[in-house]
Design an enzyme around this catalytic site. Structure first.
Site, PDB file in Angstrom:
ATOM      1  N   HIS A  69       1.499   3.905   1.925  1.00  0.00           N
ATOM      2  CA  HIS A  69       2.069   4.669   3.036  1.00  0.00           C
ATOM      3  C   HIS A  69       3.597   4.749   2.953  1.00  0.00           C
ATOM      4  CE1 HIS A  69      -1.787   4.074   5.648  1.00  0.00           C
ATOM      5  NE2 HIS A  69      -1.870   5.107   4.829  1.00  0.00           N
TER       6      HIS A  69
ATOM      7  N   HIS B 120       4.867  -4.787  10.687  1.00  0.00           N
ATOM      8  CA  HIS B 120       5.254  -4.073  11.913  1.00  0.00           C
ATOM      9  C   HIS B 120       5.398  -5.029  13.093  1.00  0.00           C
ATOM     10  CE1 HIS B 120       4.757   0.182  10.640  1.00  0.00           C
ATOM     11  NE2 HIS B 120       3.833  -0.312   9.822  1.00  0.00           N
TER      12      HIS B 120
ATOM     13  N   ASP C  55       6.000   4.607   5.035  1.00  0.00           N
ATOM     14  CA  ASP C  55       6.865   3.641   5.715  1.00  0.00           C
ATOM     15  C   ASP C  55       6.909   2.298   4.987  1.00  0.00           C
ATOM     16  OD1 ASP C  55       4.118   3.368   6.665  1.00  0.00           O
ATOM     17  OD2 ASP C  55       4.869   1.973   8.169  1.00  0.00           O
ATOM     18  N   HIS C  56       6.216   2.205   3.831  1.00  0.00           N
ATOM     19  CA  HIS C  56       6.251   0.985   3.021  1.00  0.00           C
ATOM     20  C   HIS C  56       6.860   1.226   1.644  1.00  0.00           C
ATOM     21  CE1 HIS C  56       3.589  -1.286   5.862  1.00  0.00           C
ATOM     22  NE2 HIS C  56       3.438  -0.039   6.259  1.00  0.00           N
TER      23      HIS C  56
ATOM     24  N   HIS D 238       0.837  -1.199   0.000  1.00  0.00           N
ATOM     25  CA  HIS D 238       0.000   0.000   0.000  1.00  0.00           C
ATOM     26  C   HIS D 238       0.869   1.245   0.000  1.00  0.00           C
ATOM     27  CE1 HIS D 238       0.793  -0.544   4.292  1.00  0.00           C
ATOM     28  NE2 HIS D 238       0.292   0.654   4.558  1.00  0.00           N
TER      29      HIS D 238
ATOM     30  N   HIS E 108      -7.380  -0.764   5.550  1.00  0.00           N
ATOM     31  CA  HIS E 108      -6.326   0.137   6.061  1.00  0.00           C
ATOM     32  C   HIS E 108      -6.137   1.268   5.046  1.00  0.00           C
ATOM     33  CE1 HIS E 108      -2.640   1.346   8.129  1.00  0.00           C
ATOM     34  NE2 HIS E 108      -1.969   1.223   6.998  1.00  0.00           N
TER      35      HIS E 108
ATOM     36  N   ASP F 160      -0.052  -3.902   6.317  1.00  0.00           N
ATOM     37  CA  ASP F 160      -0.684  -3.370   7.535  1.00  0.00           C
ATOM     38  C   ASP F 160      -2.141  -3.824   7.652  1.00  0.00           C
ATOM     39  OD1 ASP F 160       1.678  -2.081   8.034  1.00  0.00           O
ATOM     40  OD2 ASP F 160       0.925  -0.056   7.698  1.00  0.00           O
TER      41      ASP F 160
HETATM   42 FE    FE Z   1       2.879   0.759   8.132  1.00  0.00          FE
HETATM   43 ZN    ZN Z   2       0.154   1.631   6.546  1.00  0.00          ZN
END
Ligand code: FE
Ligand code: ZN
Length: 262
Positions: A58, A175, A60-61, A56, A115, A137
């Protein structure tokens, strides 16, 4: 797991895992939010990057993709067709199959919105390791992702699809949230013996500096309150939390809303 195929966690930021698949000298990475630890791993083990998969949009990915491509410009980047991610050049959607010839494996794409709107999970068979799911996530160790873009109904349906996979499927989430998730799960189901055992095992692993993931779907089905909408104790907890709790999706929604405030 056979020696010639490995799945390795690369820690990034405070609690992210970038998963690296390795076969021989080739590697694929999933959700590289940060390039530096991935490049260091590739260099240290003399690996050649063959593919990038993202679940996805975001940061942090996906934040490390650009820097990875600047050193490996021909690497294909697979990701959700329904999300705007500039670096994705192989957009995929639910039902597609991703072939990774260098790694001699392939993944089935499963749409798991909730998410984010276009969130994907990747399900594959790894030689001598059975089924594996990279779910970003969506499903976490003993928890699930927050519902940022979708609805609780969508997230429930996504988790229901995951829960129908073979019980021995190994669950690779993005995570290390397991201990905090277990604290909440124990508030939902204080008398769940499997959950109590998981709490002890997970605490021991973290104390030893080890990841708590991957888990298996069987473990999640026994302990994760977000997959246990059928369990009487979870239904009762959803009612106590003020939920309507008449349908599985409503039980899930009530537990998710409680966790948001926990
Ligand atoms: Fe994340
Ligand atoms: Zn995420």
């Amino acid at each position: 797991m056979s020696k010639d195929f490995e799945i390795v966690p690369i820690a990034a930021f405070a609690d992210n895992y970038v998963w690296l698949l390795r076969r021989g000298r080739y590697a694929a990475v999933i959700d590289p939010g940060d390039a530096a630890p991935v490049l260091a791993h590739l260099e240290r083990h003399r690996l050649e990057l063959a593919a990038i998969l993202v679940t996805h949009h975001h940061g942090d990915h996906i934040g490390g993709i650009e820097a990875l491509l600047s050193q490996n410009s021909l690497v294909p980047v697979f990701g959700p067709a329904d999300e705007a991610i500039d670096e994705v050049d192989r957009p995929v959607k639910d039902g597609d199959r991703i072939e990774l010839p260098e790694l001699n494996t392939s993944f089935e794409v499963i749409g798991v919105p909730g998410h984010t709107r276009g969130h994907l999970a990747y399900y594959g068979g790894i030689p001598s390791d059975g089924g594996v799911l990279f779910c970003g996530d969506t499903l976490f160790g003993c928890g699930c992702g927050r519902i940022f873009e979708g609805t609780a109904e969508q997230m429930w349906r996504s988790l229901a699809r995951i829960s129908a996979l073979p019980a021995d499927t190994r669950i690779y989430c993005a995570h290390e949230y397991t201990l905090a998730n277990i604290r909440f799960a124990l508030a939902v189901e204080p008398d769940n013996a499997a959950l109590q055992a998981r709490a002890e095992a997970a605490a021991r692993r973290r104390a030893a500096g080890l990841p708590t993931v991957p888990s298996t779907l069987a473990v999640e089905l026994d302990t994760n309150p977000f997959l246990r909408w059928d369990a009487p104790a979870v239904i009762a907890a959803a009612k106590r939390a003020g939920g309507e709790a008449e349908r599985p999706a409503a039980v899930f929604a009530a537990i998710r809303a409680w966790k948001d405030k926990f």
